[in-house]
Scaffold this motif. Sequence first.
Motif, PDB file in Angstrom:
ATOM      1  N   LYS A   1      -2.274  -1.860  -7.269  1.00 10.67           N
ATOM      2  CA  LYS A   1      -2.660  -2.476  -5.998  1.00 10.67           C
ATOM      3  C   LYS A   1      -2.665  -1.440  -4.878  1.00 10.67           C
ATOM      4  CE  LYS A   1      -1.181  -7.186  -6.917  1.00 10.67           C
ATOM      5  NZ  LYS A   1      -0.326  -8.301  -6.538  1.00 10.67           N
ATOM      6  N   LYS A   2      -1.666  -0.564  -4.892  1.00 13.57           N
ATOM      7  CA  LYS A   2      -1.587   0.468  -3.853  1.00 13.57           C
ATOM      8  C   LYS A   2      -2.749   1.454  -3.968  1.00 13.57           C
ATOM      9  CE  LYS A   2       1.506   3.728  -1.666  1.00 13.57           C
ATOM     10  NZ  LYS A   2       2.835   4.283  -1.588  1.00 13.57           N
ATOM     11  N   ILE A   3      -3.042   1.869  -5.200  1.00  8.65           N
ATOM     12  CA  ILE A   3      -4.165   2.797  -5.428  1.00  8.65           C
ATOM     13  C   ILE A   3      -5.481   2.141  -5.007  1.00  8.65           C
ATOM     14  CG2 ILE A   3      -5.508   4.000  -7.204  1.00  8.65           C
ATOM     15  CD1 ILE A   3      -2.830   4.414  -8.694  1.00  8.65           C
ATOM     16  N   ALA A   4      -5.654   0.870  -5.368  1.00  5.98           N
ATOM     17  CA  ALA A   4      -6.876   0.156  -4.999  1.00  5.98           C
ATOM     18  C   ALA A   4      -6.999   0.057  -3.480  1.00  5.98           C
ATOM     19  CB  ALA A   4      -6.875  -1.232  -5.633  1.00  5.98           C
ATOM     20  N   HIS A   5      -5.890  -0.183  -2.809  1.00  9.59           N
ATOM     21  CA  HIS A   5      -5.924  -0.252  -1.349  1.00  9.59           C
ATOM     22  C   HIS A   5      -6.323   1.098  -0.751  1.00  9.59           C
ATOM     23  CE1 HIS A   5      -4.839  -1.176   2.762  1.00  9.59           C
ATOM     24  NE2 HIS A   5      -4.068  -0.093   2.781  1.00  9.59           N
ATOM     25  N   LEU A   6      -5.724   2.180  -1.254  1.00  3.95           N
ATOM     26  CA  LEU A   6      -6.051   3.511  -0.744  1.00  3.95           C
ATOM     27  C   LEU A   6      -7.506   3.879  -1.021  1.00  3.95           C
ATOM     28  CD1 LEU A   6      -2.797   5.421  -1.757  1.00  3.95           C
ATOM     29  CD2 LEU A   6      -3.496   4.757   0.553  1.00  3.95           C
ATOM     30  N   ALA A   7      -8.038   3.402  -2.146  1.00  6.38           N
ATOM     31  CA  ALA A   7      -9.425   3.701  -2.511  1.00  6.38           C
ATOM     32  C   ALA A   7     -10.391   2.681  -1.924  1.00  6.38           C
ATOM     33  CB  ALA A   7      -9.572   3.730  -4.024  1.00  6.38           C
ATOM     34  N   ARG A   8      -9.883   1.752  -1.146  1.00  4.52           N
ATOM     35  CA  ARG A   8     -10.681   0.698  -0.515  1.00  4.52           C
ATOM     36  C   ARG A   8     -11.435  -0.126  -1.560  1.00  4.52           C
ATOM     37  NH1 ARG A   8      -7.700   2.538   2.922  1.00  4.52           N
ATOM     38  NH2 ARG A   8      -8.318   3.213   5.001  1.00  4.52           N
ATOM     39  N   LEU A   9     -10.711  -0.474  -2.655  1.00  7.53           N
ATOM     40  CA  LEU A   9     -11.286  -1.295  -3.716  1.00  7.53           C
ATOM     41  C   LEU A   9     -10.686  -2.683  -3.663  1.00  7.53           C
ATOM     42  CD1 LEU A   9     -11.078   1.215  -6.698  1.00  7.53           C
ATOM     43  CD2 LEU A   9     -13.085   0.665  -5.332  1.00  7.53           C
ATOM     44  N   GLU A  10     -11.500  -3.669  -3.914  1.00  5.60           N
ATOM     45  CA  GLU A  10     -11.009  -5.034  -4.015  1.00  5.60           C
ATOM     46  C   GLU A  10     -11.045  -5.431  -5.481  1.00  5.60           C
ATOM     47  OE1 GLU A  10     -13.001  -7.755  -1.402  1.00  5.60           O
ATOM     48  OE2 GLU A  10     -12.860  -6.376   0.285  1.00  5.60           O
ATOM     49  N   LEU A  11      -9.869  -5.581  -6.099  1.00  6.14           N
ATOM     50  CA  LEU A  11      -9.784  -5.923  -7.512  1.00  6.14           C
ATOM     51  C   LEU A  11      -9.261  -7.341  -7.670  1.00  6.14           C
ATOM     52  CD1 LEU A  11      -8.113  -2.651  -8.892  1.00  6.14           C
ATOM     53  CD2 LEU A  11     -10.536  -3.220  -8.854  1.00  6.14           C
ATOM     54  N   THR A  12      -9.835  -8.046  -8.644  1.00  3.29           N
ATOM     55  CA  THR A  12      -9.304  -9.362  -8.975  1.00  3.29           C
ATOM     56  C   THR A  12      -8.040  -9.183  -9.797  1.00  3.29           C
ATOM     57  OG1 THR A  12     -10.537  -9.512 -11.041  1.00  3.29           O
ATOM     58  CG2 THR A  12     -11.643 -10.333  -9.043  1.00  3.29           C
TER      59      THR A  12
END
Length: 95
Positions: free
Chosen positions: A9-20
């Motif tokens: 979740k943290k990596i996705a936030h830093l990469a500006r990704l929205e993951l289900t």
Amino acid sequence: MKIEQQTVKKIAHLARLELTEQEEVKMVEDLSKILDWMDQLKELDTTEVEPLTHMSEEVNVFREDTPKNELTREQALKNAPKQDGEYFLVPKVIE
């Protein structure tokens, strides 16, 4: 190495990704596999292996780049929208 969903979740936030939720679970599995593979590579003895600078031994097969005057000044300026006979004329950009 174990990757947790919070890390994803943290990596996705830093990469500006929205993951289900499903994508996060899949990402945890995939990243864990990648890190396990990297751990396997660390076990290899590479003391006698020289570092690579290129992936192949191919050499440049292109011709030498030698300057030539193939166009005359008149030929180069022939289709210019604006010119003064010697140079291209362009709009002033800097004040």
